[in-house]
Design a protein around this motif. Structure first.
Motif, PDB file in Angstrom:
ATOM      1  N   HIS A 135       0.778  -1.315  -0.084  1.00 48.27           N
ATOM      2  CA  HIS A 135       0.137   0.218   0.030  1.00 48.27           C
ATOM      3  C   HIS A 135       0.807   1.246   0.052  1.00 48.27           C
ATOM      4  O   HIS A 135       1.120   2.040   1.075  1.00 48.27           O
ATOM      5  CB  HIS A 135      -0.846   0.152   1.428  1.00 48.27           C
ATOM      6  N   PRO A 136       1.450   1.649  -1.184  1.00 44.07           N
ATOM      7  CA  PRO A 136       2.732   2.566  -1.225  1.00 44.07           C
ATOM      8  C   PRO A 136       1.979   3.994  -0.806  1.00 44.07           C
ATOM      9  O   PRO A 136       2.769   4.844  -0.253  1.00 44.07           O
ATOM     10  CB  PRO A 136       3.020   2.842  -2.667  1.00 44.07           C
ATOM     11  N   GLN A 137       0.717   4.313  -1.097  1.00 43.45           N
ATOM     12  CA  GLN A 137       0.108   5.587  -0.674  1.00 43.45           C
ATOM     13  C   GLN A 137      -0.064   5.534   0.702  1.00 43.45           C
ATOM     14  O   GLN A 137       0.412   6.595   1.295  1.00 43.45           O
ATOM     15  CB  GLN A 137      -1.029   5.966  -1.498  1.00 43.45           C
ATOM     16  N   THR A 138      -0.544   4.603   1.228  1.00 39.32           N
ATOM     17  CA  THR A 138      -0.731   4.763   2.773  1.00 39.32           C
ATOM     18  C   THR A 138       0.533   4.668   3.657  1.00 39.32           C
ATOM     19  O   THR A 138       0.553   5.477   4.362  1.00 39.32           O
ATOM     20  CB  THR A 138      -1.528   3.494   3.171  1.00 39.32           C
ATOM     21  N   GLY A 139       1.406   3.711   3.084  1.00 38.28           N
ATOM     22  CA  GLY A 139       2.750   3.878   3.754  1.00 38.28           C
ATOM     23  C   GLY A 139       3.583   5.037   3.712  1.00 38.28           C
ATOM     24  O   GLY A 139       4.118   5.538   4.537  1.00 38.28           O
ATOM     25  N   SER A 140       3.327   5.912   2.434  1.00 39.92           N
ATOM     26  CA  SER A 140       3.964   7.091   2.321  1.00 39.92           C
ATOM     27  C   SER A 140       3.553   8.202   3.314  1.00 39.92           C
ATOM     28  O   SER A 140       4.070   8.823   4.035  1.00 39.92           O
ATOM     29  CB  SER A 140       3.786   7.703   1.000  1.00 39.92           C
ATOM     30  N   ARG A 141       1.985   8.138   3.469  1.00 41.26           N
ATOM     31  CA  ARG A 141       1.380   8.972   4.224  1.00 41.26           C
ATOM     32  C   ARG A 141       1.810   8.824   5.617  1.00 41.26           C
ATOM     33  O   ARG A 141       1.767   9.585   6.472  1.00 41.26           O
ATOM     34  CB  ARG A 141      -0.077   8.883   4.267  1.00 41.26           C
ATOM     35  N   LEU A 142       2.003   7.416   6.202  1.00 40.33           N
ATOM     36  CA  LEU A 142       2.585   7.122   7.314  1.00 40.33           C
ATOM     37  C   LEU A 142       3.848   7.527   7.595  1.00 40.33           C
ATOM     38  O   LEU A 142       4.132   8.293   8.817  1.00 40.33           O
ATOM     39  CB  LEU A 142       2.354   5.578   7.595  1.00 40.33           C
TER      40      LEU A 142
END
Length: 192
Positions: A135-142
């Motif tokens: 989940h690259p987008q969620t991981g980036s936001r994290l």
């Protein structure tokens, strides 16, 4: 009285997700992001009295921990004092510990002791890497939320250091006045 962690209205994952988006954790994440993140976390129970993070520790330090229940004392060793520590904070449900460790694995900067029995959720660096892959987008936001939290802490530390420097300067000036008065002595006379 049941705790939020044992709430009949929410599953444990939902409780953890709600705690992950609080001001004491990562309030820049959305609840939807937090629900994804907690699926990569694992539960952890820590008995009261356990020192589970040691200051300077270089092994097993590649994780962050979200406190779901209980209270933790965050302590630092006092320089030059054998075995003496200073409690710098008491934290409880909704707080994160170890964000720097999950990012870089550097030695731990404080000791953490469970004041009470602790229920927590742990995100390891390995799980973080899987999250970023899946989940690259969620991981980036994290990662952005963790970075912002660390930047906020750095700003607060800088503010405290400035206050300490001002206090130190005032004490130094006061000490200079006292020392100057001592060198003049009580019997010193000034020429006419």
């Amino acid at each position: 009285m049941s705790s939020m962690f044992e709430s009949p209205d929410l599953a444990p994952e939902e409780v953890a997700a709600h705690m992950l988006v609080t001001a004491s954790a990562l309030d820049d994440l959305t609840l939807a992001d937090a629900m994804v993140v907690v699926t990569y976390m694992r539960p952890k129970r820590i008995p009261a009295g356990t020192i589970f993070i040691k200051e300077g520790e270089i092994k097993r330090n590649d994780y962050m921990l979200l406190i779901l229940e209980g209270d933790i004392a965050v302590e630092n060793d006092l320089p030059g004092a054998q075995g003496d520590t200073l409690v710098v904070n008491i934290i409880g449900p909704g707080h994160l510990i170890g964000e720097m460790g999950v990012l870089d694995g550097s030695p731990r900067s404080a000791r953490c002791t469970a004041n009470t029995d602790i229920a927590a959720a742990i995100l390891s660096r390995t799980a973080l890497m899987r999250l970023l892959r899946d989940h690259p987008q969620t991981g980036s936001r994290l990662l952005l939320a963790i970075s912002k939290r660390m930047a906020d802490r750095l700003r607060e530390t800088t503010r405290k250091l400035r206050t300490f420097a001002q206090m130190n300067k005032a004490l130094h000036e006061e000490l200079q006045v006292v020392m100057n008065n001592r060198t003049k002595g009580p019997n010193s006379s000034t020429p006419d």
